[in-house]
Design an enzyme around this catalytic site. Structure first.
Site, PDB file in Angstrom:
ATOM      1  N   TYR A   1     -28.832   8.793   0.268  1.00  0.00           N
ATOM      2  CA  TYR A   1     -29.182   7.668   1.146  1.00  0.00           C
ATOM      3  C   TYR A   1     -28.383   7.784   2.442  1.00  0.00           C
ATOM      4  O   TYR A   1     -27.370   8.489   2.510  1.00  0.00           O
ATOM      5  CB  TYR A   1     -28.935   6.309   0.477  1.00  0.00           C
ATOM      6  CG  TYR A   1     -27.542   6.074  -0.066  1.00  0.00           C
ATOM      7  CD1 TYR A   1     -26.522   5.585   0.756  1.00  0.00           C
ATOM      8  CD2 TYR A   1     -27.239   6.309  -1.406  1.00  0.00           C
ATOM      9  CE1 TYR A   1     -25.248   5.337   0.251  1.00  0.00           C
ATOM     10  CE2 TYR A   1     -25.975   6.074  -1.913  1.00  0.00           C
ATOM     11  CZ  TYR A   1     -24.979   5.591  -1.082  1.00  0.00           C
ATOM     12  OH  TYR A   1     -23.721   5.365  -1.587  1.00  0.00           O
TER      13      TYR A   1
ATOM     14  N   ASP B   1     -10.982  -1.821  -9.970  1.00  0.00           N
ATOM     15  CA  ASP B   1     -10.894  -0.736 -10.952  1.00  0.00           C
ATOM     16  C   ASP B   1      -9.682  -0.850 -11.869  1.00  0.00           C
ATOM     17  O   ASP B   1      -9.704  -0.347 -12.994  1.00  0.00           O
ATOM     18  CB  ASP B   1     -10.851   0.621 -10.236  1.00  0.00           C
ATOM     19  CG  ASP B   1     -12.228   1.104  -9.808  1.00  0.00           C
ATOM     20  OD1 ASP B   1     -13.221   0.431 -10.157  1.00  0.00           O
ATOM     21  OD2 ASP B   1     -12.305   2.140  -9.135  1.00  0.00           O
TER      22      ASP B   1
ATOM     23  N   ARG C   1     -17.775   4.254   2.932  1.00  0.00           N
ATOM     24  CA  ARG C   1     -16.595   3.565   2.387  1.00  0.00           C
ATOM     25  C   ARG C   1     -15.508   3.405   3.454  1.00  0.00           C
ATOM     26  O   ARG C   1     -14.853   2.354   3.536  1.00  0.00           O
ATOM     27  CB  ARG C   1     -16.051   4.351   1.192  1.00  0.00           C
ATOM     28  CG  ARG C   1     -14.824   3.742   0.544  1.00  0.00           C
ATOM     29  CD  ARG C   1     -14.377   4.550  -0.655  1.00  0.00           C
ATOM     30  NE  ARG C   1     -15.337   4.459  -1.742  1.00  0.00           N
ATOM     31  CZ  ARG C   1     -15.337   3.503  -2.669  1.00  0.00           C
ATOM     32  NH1 ARG C   1     -14.419   2.559  -2.629  1.00  0.00           N
ATOM     33  NH2 ARG C   1     -16.238   3.499  -3.625  1.00  0.00           N
TER      34      ARG C   1
ATOM     35  N   GLU D   1       0.844  -1.189   0.000  1.00  0.00           N
ATOM     36  CA  GLU D   1       0.000   0.000   0.000  1.00  0.00           C
ATOM     37  C   GLU D   1       0.883   1.244   0.000  1.00  0.00           C
ATOM     38  O   GLU D   1       1.734   1.415   0.887  1.00  0.00           O
ATOM     39  CB  GLU D   1      -0.920   0.000   1.219  1.00  0.00           C
ATOM     40  CG  GLU D   1      -1.646   1.305   1.489  1.00  0.00           C
ATOM     41  CD  GLU D   1      -2.423   1.847   0.291  1.00  0.00           C
ATOM     42  OE1 GLU D   1      -2.339   3.072   0.041  1.00  0.00           O
ATOM     43  OE2 GLU D   1      -3.114   1.052  -0.387  1.00  0.00           O
TER      44      GLU D   1
END
Length: 392
Positions: free
Chosen positions: A213, A293, A104, A30
């Site tokens: 939402y 992605d 998220r 990462e």
């Protein structure tokens, strides 16, 4: 196998958990040294939740998520309901898992905590991938500090600007789709107490739409407002923009939209350009493959980008487990994911066109058709079980 994963986002961490659960030696590379509370809401259907449940994460998810009772598609100005589909317990009974709205950052925190609990050394932070070299015996990743990491195979879960993708296929810039998106969250105490039941609403109008939402146990209202734009010149992937621009973009829209716009922090209006890649015909080599992605960047109009990455993770693990070496496993993974993810990419773009129709009569007719075929599309998404689907 010794498996390297470039990218510690939702797809990369889910893949690490699935592979570690199956007994593989996993290292997540990462680039960031810390994980910030970034992003906004995402929607996870039964197809994604089944994978997360199989990892033992459903109780943690349900403690911070929101289970919507329905989603409504409305005219952006009048608020007239054009189409409604039920979720809640009916959806859960039909597909064997709930439909959840979650922040998220909350999902990322849950995945990361589970991974650290399994092995605190599995995630290398500040490990920015610079180059990738593949040979007959394995893969060598060179990091920005010029140190190297060696593995049997490498999974590029490093997003739409994937370095791993470039190592396989050369330079390829994401294409601007002609849409920019406002995003943010609003504390519910800033909204009327009867603002909205526990559901999602998609307000649609000429060349723009806004979805709202609840997330974080209904403490926050998530909103995403997508507006067609001729260009995007800023090189930053995300940026704050003047609140007045948001207000202007949705001037004259339904009072609920106006209430959201008025309640958002004036200095926290985030705006980003929607990019994608054309569907790939291949995303693997003998020892390297892509996920999420990096493989199939998808517009958000079917709320399935994160779900596809989560599905990828489980299918990848199952495919590798069927073989003794990476090459046939990665080939099986690709073979079983290419057509499904490409269809989601294409359908998501079509839904964006639908949401932005200028003529209300056409929009109503389109949703009349959707009321007939909508359940079939729902089954295609929610009925998929990456834990059990036959791999060919």
């Amino acid at each position: 196998m010794k498996i390297l994963i470039a990218g510690g986002g939702i797809g990369g961490l889910t893949a690490a958990l699935c592979l570690s659960q199956a007994g593989h030696d996993v290292t997540v590379l990462e680039r960031n040294t810390s994980f910030a509370d970034v992003g906004a809401g995402i929607q996870c259907g039964a197809n994604a939740i089944k994978v997360l449940d199989s990892l033992g994460l459903l109780p943690d998810l349900e403690s911070v998520a929101v289970q919507p009772e329905r989603v409504e598609f409305r005219d952006g100005v009048s608020g007239d309901v054009l189409y409604r589909t039920e979720f809640g317990q009916l959806y859960q009974a039909r597909y064997g898992a709930p439909y959840l709205h979650i922040h998220r950052a909350d999902l990322h925190d849950i995945l990361l905590a589970a991974l650290v609990k399994r092995d605190s050394g599995m995630v290398m932070r500040g490990a920015s991938v610079e180059t990738v070299a593949e040979d007959a015996a394995g893969v060598t990743v060179t990091l920005r500090d010029q140190s190297t990491v060696r593995g049997d195979c490498l999974i590029g879960a490093d997003g739409i600007h994937s370095i791993v993708r470039q190592s396989l296929f050369g330079e390829s810039s994401p294409r601007f789709t002609g849409n920019v998106a406002w995003r943010g969250v609003v504390p519910v105490e800033r909204l009327p107490h009867d603002f909205m039941p526990t559901q999602a609403i998609n307000f649609m109008g000429a060349r723009k739409h806004m979805v709202v939402y609840y997330v974080r146990s209904k403490q926050l209202l998530n909103f995403v407002g997508v507006v067609e734009s001729a260009s995007w010149n800023n090189e930053s992937w995300t940026e704050t923009a003047p609140w007045q621009e948001l207000k202007r973009d949705f001037a004259g829209w339904h009072p609920m939209v106006q209430q959201v716009v008025e309640a958002v922090d004036r200095d926290a209006c985030f705006k980003w350009a929607l990019h994608d890649h054309a569907p790939l015909t291949s995303w693997s080599s003998a020892r390297i493959s892509l996920l999420g992605d990096a493989a199939h960047a998808t517009l958000p109009f079917m709320a399935s980008g994160a779900a596809m990455a989560i599905e990828d993770a489980r299918v990848l693990q199952r495919a590798l487990d069927k073989h003794d070496t990476p090459m046939p496993g990665l080939a099986m993974y690709q073979r079983n994911r290419l057509s499904r993810t490409a269809k989601i990419q294409r359908d998501s773009a079509r839904f964006g066109t639908l949401y932005h129709l200028e003529h209300r009569w056409l929009l109503k007719q389109a949703f009349n058709v959707l009321s007939v075929v909508g359940r079939k599309k729902e089954r295609f998404l929610a009925g998929y079980d990456a834990n059990a689907v036959e791999l060919k």
